[in-house]
Design a protein around this motif. Structure first.
Motif, PDB file in Angstrom:
ATOM      1  N   LYS A  44     -13.479  -9.377   8.919  1.00 17.16           N
ATOM      2  CA  LYS A  44     -14.657  -8.549   8.662  1.00 17.16           C
ATOM      3  C   LYS A  44     -15.520  -9.133   7.541  1.00 17.16           C
ATOM      4  O   LYS A  44     -16.722  -9.264   7.665  1.00 17.16           O
ATOM      5  CB  LYS A  44     -14.229  -7.127   8.287  1.00 17.16           C
ATOM      6  CG  LYS A  44     -14.236  -6.189   9.464  1.00 17.16           C
ATOM      7  CD  LYS A  44     -13.998  -4.772   9.004  1.00 17.16           C
ATOM      8  CE  LYS A  44     -12.575  -4.338   9.265  1.00 17.16           C
ATOM      9  NZ  LYS A  44     -12.155  -3.190   8.514  1.00 17.16           N
ATOM     10  N   ASN A  82      -3.524  -5.912  10.043  1.00 13.11           N
ATOM     11  CA  ASN A  82      -4.242  -5.494   8.855  1.00 13.11           C
ATOM     12  C   ASN A  82      -4.920  -6.652   8.126  1.00 13.11           C
ATOM     13  O   ASN A  82      -6.121  -6.656   7.863  1.00 13.11           O
ATOM     14  CB  ASN A  82      -3.122  -4.896   8.001  1.00 13.11           C
ATOM     15  CG  ASN A  82      -3.590  -4.171   6.821  1.00 13.11           C
ATOM     16  OD1 ASN A  82      -4.657  -4.449   6.313  1.00 13.11           O
ATOM     17  ND2 ASN A  82      -2.776  -3.221   6.393  1.00 13.11           N
ATOM     18  N   GLU A 102      -6.735   2.672  -5.028  1.00 19.63           N
ATOM     19  CA  GLU A 102      -6.383   3.924  -4.393  1.00 19.63           C
ATOM     20  C   GLU A 102      -7.402   4.249  -3.307  1.00 19.63           C
ATOM     21  O   GLU A 102      -7.093   4.858  -2.306  1.00 19.63           O
ATOM     22  CB  GLU A 102      -6.399   5.040  -5.446  1.00 19.63           C
ATOM     23  CG  GLU A 102      -5.107   5.777  -5.553  1.00 19.63           C
ATOM     24  CD  GLU A 102      -5.108   6.684  -6.772  1.00 19.63           C
ATOM     25  OE1 GLU A 102      -5.016   7.879  -6.590  1.00 19.63           O
ATOM     26  OE2 GLU A 102      -5.214   6.178  -7.908  1.00 19.63           O
ATOM     27  N   ASP A 103      -8.637   3.845  -3.530  1.00 15.44           N
ATOM     28  CA  ASP A 103      -9.695   4.060  -2.557  1.00 15.44           C
ATOM     29  C   ASP A 103     -10.223   2.693  -2.126  1.00 15.44           C
ATOM     30  O   ASP A 103     -11.242   2.224  -2.626  1.00 15.44           O
ATOM     31  CB  ASP A 103     -10.815   4.899  -3.199  1.00 15.44           C
ATOM     32  CG  ASP A 103     -11.924   5.205  -2.216  1.00 15.44           C
ATOM     33  OD1 ASP A 103     -11.823   4.757  -1.054  1.00 15.44           O
ATOM     34  OD2 ASP A 103     -12.881   5.888  -2.596  1.00 15.44           O
ATOM     35  N   THR A 161      -7.658  -8.708  10.398  1.00 16.46           N
ATOM     36  CA  THR A 161      -8.940  -8.031  10.556  1.00 16.46           C
ATOM     37  C   THR A 161      -9.668  -7.898   9.222  1.00 16.46           C
ATOM     38  O   THR A 161     -10.890  -7.960   9.180  1.00 16.46           O
ATOM     39  CB  THR A 161      -8.769  -6.622  11.162  1.00 16.46           C
ATOM     40  OG1 THR A 161      -7.751  -5.956  10.433  1.00 16.46           O
ATOM     41  CG2 THR A 161      -8.389  -6.677  12.612  1.00 16.46           C
ATOM     42  N   GLY A 162      -8.892  -7.732   8.139  1.00 14.96           N
ATOM     43  CA  GLY A 162      -9.507  -7.625   6.815  1.00 14.96           C
ATOM     44  C   GLY A 162     -10.303  -8.867   6.471  1.00 14.96           C
ATOM     45  O   GLY A 162     -11.451  -8.800   6.024  1.00 14.96           O
ATOM     46  N   ALA A 192      -6.000  -2.348  -0.380  1.00 13.81           N
ATOM     47  CA  ALA A 192      -5.198  -1.134  -0.542  1.00 13.81           C
ATOM     48  C   ALA A 192      -4.000  -1.375  -1.453  1.00 13.81           C
ATOM     49  O   ALA A 192      -3.350  -0.433  -1.879  1.00 13.81           O
ATOM     50  CB  ALA A 192      -4.724  -0.634   0.820  1.00 13.81           C
ATOM     51  N   ALA A 199       0.834  -1.208   0.000  1.00  8.00           N
ATOM     52  CA  ALA A 199       0.000   0.000   0.000  1.00  8.00           C
ATOM     53  C   ALA A 199       0.866   1.254   0.000  1.00  8.00           C
ATOM     54  O   ALA A 199       0.477   2.284  -0.542  1.00  8.00           O
ATOM     55  CB  ALA A 199      -0.921  -0.008   1.222  1.00  8.00           C
ATOM     56  N   ASP A 225     -11.713   1.694   0.468  1.00  5.92           N
ATOM     57  CA  ASP A 225     -12.983   1.651   1.198  1.00  5.92           C
ATOM     58  C   ASP A 225     -14.160   1.430   0.258  1.00  5.92           C
ATOM     59  O   ASP A 225     -15.143   0.800   0.610  1.00  5.92           O
ATOM     60  CB  ASP A 225     -13.192   2.957   1.970  1.00  5.92           C
ATOM     61  CG  ASP A 225     -12.040   3.221   2.925  1.00  5.92           C
ATOM     62  OD1 ASP A 225     -11.536   2.238   3.484  1.00  5.92           O
ATOM     63  OD2 ASP A 225     -11.647   4.384   3.078  1.00  5.92           O
ATOM     64  N   ASN A 226     -14.065   1.986  -0.927  1.00 14.77           N
ATOM     65  CA  ASN A 226     -15.161   1.843  -1.881  1.00 14.77           C
ATOM     66  C   ASN A 226     -14.812   0.917  -3.034  1.00 14.77           C
ATOM     67  O   ASN A 226     -15.593   0.746  -3.965  1.00 14.77           O
ATOM     68  CB  ASN A 226     -15.539   3.211  -2.452  1.00 14.77           C
ATOM     69  CG  ASN A 226     -16.012   4.158  -1.369  1.00 14.77           C
ATOM     70  OD1 ASN A 226     -16.935   3.838  -0.651  1.00 14.77           O
ATOM     71  ND2 ASN A 226     -15.346   5.280  -1.236  1.00 14.77           N
TER      72      ASN A 226
END
Lengths: 406, 347
Positions: free
Chosen positions: A207, A200, A151-152, A203-204, A147, A125, A154-155
């Motif tokens: 979830k 990282n 680049e984003d 948890t990824g 990541a 990342a 989250d979406n």
């Protein structure tokens, strides 16, 4: 008198160290093709420069070393065939974002044309925007977070575009695990999750797993967390035992997993254990009784005992060269180099092209080609860089991975 | 007098290095490796100067400098992220982020200082050691997201659900990802210069002398009316603030930052820069930081042996800087120069 001698010895050591560091300095700045992290193959004349970085030291070193070894082996094999020649420079990043940017600098100074990017997610990342800025093609064997390619993240929008993955993304592993549990109720129905809430990757996966488990109507009876510094897992294992779980999902790396197995053994707790690719390596933990890992399931696209010719040859050669059974990271890395070679040949890339030109050609190849490798047949890539292949589970039997029929 | 000269030396080192590196950078002659090291080195320097004020000048051991950097870094990233829609100018956002990071780290410094600095002994070391770990755990469990409806916050369990287009500023163990890289080398150098100027001026001021007096003899200092707790607090809070600003700059120089970066090891590394550079010696701290951060990268050519050589260099530096004979030699040189200077003055 004695002190004087000591001083001299120290002075000599210092001078030596300084001379060495200066020599290293000169080597790097002149952009020589000297093998810094270990170049492989006898690249004659013009060779395409493949860069890459991963943890060769520190807690995650097993991954970096496996990737480096397999990539070296693949490069040697491809070079031996004749045709386009390759040169590999693999740098240490110690699984640290800052050091990964340093390693990227070293590789860029060296003149890297295509890259294996990084082995682990957080460093990936950190360097991903740099690959984009410099327009260099990167195919990461194992950096699995979103990541790494978005680049984003989250979406899941704005992919970097010139970065591709050989492995599944973390969320997809969590999702695939939940789907696997639904289709295999024989493993267990009361699910307990132990994960590292400081990590990282862990948890990824966790979830996405929980989301998909809810969607699949799975019975998650509890969860326990631990941290990087945790060494005693009796609390977590005890919680799992008390909850009456018969299937424990471990989206974690193999080192804490080995401690969990030891704790469970001392409590006499024997559920089905299910890990993902981070569990790969459990059999190589020093001082760990691998009998405790018997019957552990892993979701991994590679098993060293597969009987197809490609895997057999790979495992045999890897064993002969490095003296150990290759893990999934090695297979991913081997595939990455071969996929790059395939794209290079198909696109007609030559060593005298600039990294930016090569990048354009590679991207158009990767988004259109289908690749057969160790970790999957007819592997394809989306324009955002995500891989598409079939996940498979293996189980540890008699100290080795055995494929599970789907 | 001596103090003035060392001040000039440290300022000129930074300014000359900056000029040379900036010219190389602008003309494209600086290697990519060196350009990747510029900002981190500046951050470590600022944090080390702060720590030297606390450890060297004030004589209180602080094992949590990375914790303060962490506060600054993640605060800075959040501030920059929140302002990204409002202020498009990266420099203004960077400065705002660094100031907010500095203030918040300073506030935490005050909170820690109130109970511990009243005690004599090594309590600050113990508390800051724990503090660094607590901050790491806290940040690891923090979730902060922003979308068109505003900010969303949750702790331990991630219950933040964002509208499409929203952005997670802090994402638990993943820390911050997709940070806009607005930090610059120039900002780093300015930060180091400000820290240096502040520390030197503080050392020359009445408060600075009070800090040193309290370090040398607590009882004697309080007997002449110095509020020992207050002076130690001043040094500690300034030190924390510098680490906070350095952390903000560090965080905004990478597109991703994990909380685990600011662990105990980093605190110890910064302490090593300070100790090897010399307690209370700012020039030494600057040089030691520069050397020790770049050295492992310079030794990459040795591949497997580099960490070994690095360790040897560390030990060698430690032995040599503490060697009596070397110290006497330096002192002799200094005296000789002084005598010469005096002789010239008479003629």
């Amino acid at each position: 008198m004695k002190k004087k001698i000591m001083t001299k010895v120290i002075a000599a050591a210092m001078t030596g160290a300084m001379a060495l560091s200066l020599a290293a300095c000169g080597g790097a700045s002149s952009g020589s093709s000297a093998s810094q992290g270990g170049a492989a193959g006898s690249a004659s004349g013009a060779a395409i420069k493949i860069g890459g970085s991963g943890p060769l030291t520190g807690a995650a070193a097993i991954y970096g070393t496996a990737v480096k070894n397999a990539a070296e082996m693949a490069v040697e094999e491809i070079n031996a065939k004749g045709g386009t020649q390759y040169e590999l420079n693999f740098q240490d990043d110690a699984h640290d974002a800052e050091q990964a940017t340093n390693a990227y600098g070293v590789l860029k100074d060296w003149g890297m044309q295509v890259s294996l990017a990084t082995v682990t997610s957080a460093p990936m990342a950190a360097v991903a925007p740099m690959y984009k800025d410099d327009h260099i093609f990167g195919l990461t064997p194992s950096a699995s977070s979103l990541a790494a390619i978005y680049e984003d993240p989250d979406n899941e929008t704005n992919p970097y575009g010139d970065l591709f993955q050989v492995c599944f993304t973390d969320p997809n592993q969590g999702k695939a695990s939940a789907d696997y549990f639904k289709s295999h109720p024989d493993l267990g129905t009361k699910i307990f999750v132990i994960y590292n809430n400081e990590d990282n990757y862990s948890t990824g996966v966790y979830k996405k797993f929980i989301d998909q488990a809810k969607a699949n109507g799975l019975d998650v009876v509890g969860e326990a967390t631990f941290m990087n510094s945790t060494v005693d897992f009796s609390v977590q294992v005890g919680a799992a035992k008390d909850s009456g779980a018969d299937l424990v999902f471990l989206p974690i790396y193999y080192t804490p997993a080995s401690q969990i197995f030891i704790a469970a053994d001392s409590m006499g707790y024997k559920p089905s254990w299910f890990g993902i690719d981070g569990m790969d390596g459990i059999l190589t933990v020093e001082g760990f009784d691998t009998k405790l890992a018997e019957g552990v399931y892993l979701l991994t696209p590679f098993s060293a005992d597969a009987t197809d010719d490609l895997t057999k040859k790979f495992v045999e050669n890897y064993k002969a060269k490095y003296g150990e059974i290759p893990n999934q990271f090695a297979a991913d890395s081997y595939d990455a180099v071969y996929a790059i070679a395939k794209a290079v040949d198909a696109a007609g890339v030559t060593a005298d092209m600039s990294a930016s030109d090569i990048c354009d050609k590679m991207v158009s190849q990767f988004t259109s080609m289908s690749f057969d490798g160790l970790t999957g047949k007819s592997v394809t890539w989306s324009a955002s860089g995500e891989v598409s292949k079939t996940p498979a589970a293996v189980v540890i039997e008699n100290g080795t991975y055995v494929g599970v029929e789907n | 007098m001596n103090n003035k000269r060392s001040q000039i030396v440290s300022f000129s080192i930074i300014i000359i290095l900056y000029a040379v590196l900036e010219i190389l950078l602008k003309t494209g002659n600086l290697s990519s490796l060196f350009s990747s090291l510029l900002i981190p080195v500046c951050c470590y320097m600022a944090a080390a100067i702060g720590l030297n004020l606390n450890v060297g000048i004030s004589g209180e051991l602080n094992l949590g400098q990375a914790g303060f950097m962490s506060i600054g870094a993640f605060t800075g990233i959040c501030v920059s992220g929140m302002l990204s829609g409002v202020i498009s100018n990266g420099v203004i956002r960077l400065v705002t982020a660094m100031i907010v990071g500095m203030i918040l780290a300073g506030v935490f410094g005050i909170l820690i200082g109130i109970p511990t600095l009243k005690l004599s002994g090594d309590y600050l070391a113990i508390v800051t050691l724990a503090f660094g770990e607590i901050i790491k755990s806290l940040v690891t469990n923090l979730y902060l997201g922003m979308d068109s409806r505003g900010l969303h916050f949750s702790f331990v369990q991630n219950k933040v659900s964002l509208e499409p287009g929203g952005k997670m500023l802090l994402n638990g163990a993943m820390g911050a990802t997709g940070t806009e890289r607005i930090a610059s080398f120039t900002a780093g150098v300015i930060l180091v210069l400000i820290c240096l100027a502040f520390v030197y001026n503080l050392m020359d001021s009445g408060s600075g002398r009070a800090i040193m007096a309290a370090r040398d003899n607590r009882i004697a200092a309080s007997s002449i009316g110095i509020d020992v707790t207050r002076t130690k607090m001043l040094a500690f809070v300034v030190s924390a603030g510098m680490a906070g600003a350095a952390g903000a700059l560090y965080g905004l120089s990478f597109s991703t930052l994990e909380p685990r970066k600011f662990d105990f090891n980093l605190s110890i590394m910064i302490l090593v820069y300070v100790v090897l550079g010399g307690l209370g010696n700012m020039t030494g701290t600057l040089i030691a930081t520069m050397l020790l951060v770049t050295l492992p990268q310079m030794l990459r050519g040795l591949s497997d042996f580099r960490m070994l050589i690095y360790a040897i260099v560390l030990i060698a530096m430690m032995l040599i800087t503490n060697n009596e004979k070397v110290k006497i030699f330096i002192e002799k040189m200094r005296l000789r120069r002084k005598e010469k200077g005096a002789g010239n003055g008479e003629n």
